[in-house]
Design an enzyme around this catalytic site. Structure first.
Site: not given
Length: 544
Positions: A380, A515, A517
């Site tokens: 990001c 993102h 994750e």
């Protein structure tokens, strides 16, 4: 079979692990062959955690369908593999917003609008809404019993016992059993008072989960059961574990899943927990280790990077590596100390964030990784700063910046789309004077260029990832950056939004606007993190 509801409450102190306990129980129920869904009700008056400081609230988790939620929904997804939806999270702010909207529309015309029944009815509506019709709905209530903010939720779940039948509802309460060093003993009184508080509002817990940092004696468990009006077998110890992924195994060992199914008069058979045992075994016996520097600015509260930490752990599992995290405060990083701070790292990760503070240190870390051929992963804001660093140091654009940090930037290589595009399309909301609800959120498509590192990692040309950001890399600078060696390997379907950037001169140097994750699981690590940690392992062994 009628749907079964499990309500998870907490007492004594917050952060006891209600989310982890609920997630672990859900995983155990899945192992029995049942379908599950988890929900969270947060008592605060914010509409969502999107405008709350990471130092206060921790990570903001984002769902596939684009809502900002509490980090516990990340636990729900990681333990069950079930994607959370908009209908799985609410706050008191959202409940009251709906209430006022209904009142202004005239839905309550002629009536006095009150907490009971109007607020509690909306809470019950949230709980009961289930288009997927799962076997078990687990609902966590944030905060602790006794908080004034939590009262409408507790009243709502009390009422539901009569409306859908007590045989379909189980109340599970978590409490703390603290150890007092002075007297060398665990104290059960806080648990007794917490249950007393819960019973005072009409809820008798059916199962009590007792958090402790050491073994609770049988006599203490007997005492808790006696004073809290429970059968001894329904008082479940929940002791600290070396890794959170051992929690399902440990709670199964204390018969939590057996007792839940016994309460509902449902069949029980010993579940297969091989997948969790395999994860724990790999965590406990890694073949190698790597050190990854996390260059961030929210380091004082590790929960601000919860999904990131877990995604790196998942990548370590799949690479049979222990991932040691070195937390580096971007605010304090400078030219004088950068070599000393980063020279012992096998990889550098620059996570997302908001605001100008710490960006100088992050850009220095990216430059250091690029010049020293250290695996570098930007997420990001991290990707945006990779582009800014390249624009300044490769393209000679000394004033390259983001308009988030410099509204008057003469070289806005990162900007809001409305600042460099006239046609916004559906991916971005118009500028307003409000901070909440102004970001690109949730699942978006990305097209990957064949032959790139990104394509090698994903093995496909179209992917879907979750976003949470307001600013984008300015497409007008792509040609200049490409001419200096950067490669934009992923873009939006319309080709206007850069999504992935690489620096092929280095062995592993990649940034993503999204993102990743948020989609990683212990039993299904995200490919970007798996590849990054693999590169870090190679760097640690070979030194490149």
């Amino acid at each position: 079979m009628a749907k079964k509801y499990i309500f998870v409450t907490g007492g004594v102190v917050s952060s006891l692990g209600k989310g982890l306990t609920a997630s672990s129980l859900a995983a155990l129920l899945q192992a029995q062959g049942y379908s599950v869904r988890l929900r969270k009700m947060d008592p605060y008056l914010n509409l969502d955690p999107g405008t709350m400081s990471p130092f206060e609230h921790g990570e903001v988790f984002v769902t596939e369908d684009g809502i900002e939620t509490d980090l516990d929904l990340g636990h729900y997804e990681r333990f069950t593999g079930v994607d959370a939806k908009k209908g799985d999270y609410t706050t008191t702010g959202q409940i009251y917003a709906k209430l006022i909207e209904k009142e202004r529309r005239g839905d309550y015309l002629g009536k006095t609008v009150q907490v009971i029944p109007h607020v509690t009815d909306l809470v019950k509506q949230f709980i009961l809404d289930d288009p997927d019709n799962v076997d078990f709905m687990l609902c966590e209530i944030g905060g602790t019993v006794g908080d004034i903010e939590a009262m409408p939720y507790l009243e709502a779940i009390r009422q539901l016992r009569y409306e859908i039948g007590r045989e379909n509802i189980l109340y599970m309460h978590l409490t703390l059993v603290p150890y007092l060093e002075a007297s060398k003993e665990l104290k059960s009184k806080p648990t007794q008072h917490s249950v007393k508080e819960l019973r005072a509002i009409g809820i008798q817990p059916n199962i009590l989960v007792c958090r402790a940092d050491r073994e609770i004696s049988e006599s203490a468990l007997d005492k808790i059961a006696l004073f809290c009006n429970l059968d001894r077998e329904n008082v479940i110890p929940a002791l600290d574990v070396p890794t959170i992924y051992q929690a399902p195994i440990t709670l199964h060992g204390y018969n939590l899943d057996r007792q839940v199914l016994k309460y509902f008069n449902m069949s029980y058979s010993p579940p297969k927990l091989d997948i969790w045992q395999d994860i724990v075994n790999k965590i406990n016996a890694p073949e190698c280790k790597v050190t990854i520097g996390i260059v961030g600015k929210y380091n004082k509260l590790k929960d601000a990077y919860k999904s990131l930490i877990e995604a790196l752990s998942h990548a370590g599992i799949t690479n049979n590596a222990k991932v040691n995290l070195k937390w580096i405060n971007a605010r304090t990083l400078n030219e004088e100390n950068i070599t000393d701070r980063l020279s012992d790292t096998d990889g550098i990760l620059v996570p997302g964030g908001f605001g100008d503070e710490g960006t100088r240190g992050k850009i220095l870390a990216i430059k250091y990784a690029r010049l020293n051929n250290i695996p570098c992963f930007g997420i990001c804001l991290g990707m945006q700063l990779m582009v800014i660093e390249a624009a300044r140091n490769l393209c000679g654009l000394e004033n390259a910046n983001s308009t988030e940090f410099d509204k008057q930037s003469v070289e806005p290589v990162v900007a809001m789309m409305s600042e460099w595009q006239t046609e916004l399309g559906a991916v971005h909301k118009a500028n307003t004077n409000q901070f909440g609800g102004t970001m690109r959120l949730g699942r978006y498509e990305c097209h990957i260029t064949p032959g790139t590192l990104a394509h090698k990692i994903y093995g496909k040309e179209a992917i879907f990832e979750r976003h949470r950001h307001r600013y984008e890399v300015n497409i007008n600078y792509v040609e200049q950056l490409t001419n200096k060696g950067m490669l934009f390997s992923g873009v939006s379907p319309n080709g206007k939004l850069p999504e992935m950037v690489e620096y092929p001169a280095n062995k592993w140097f990649l940034g993503v606007q999204f993102h990743p994750e948020l989609k990683s699981r212990p039993f299904d690590p995200h490919p970007l993190f798996a590849s990054f940690v693999s590169a870090c392992v190679e760097h640690a062994k070979e030194g490149w």
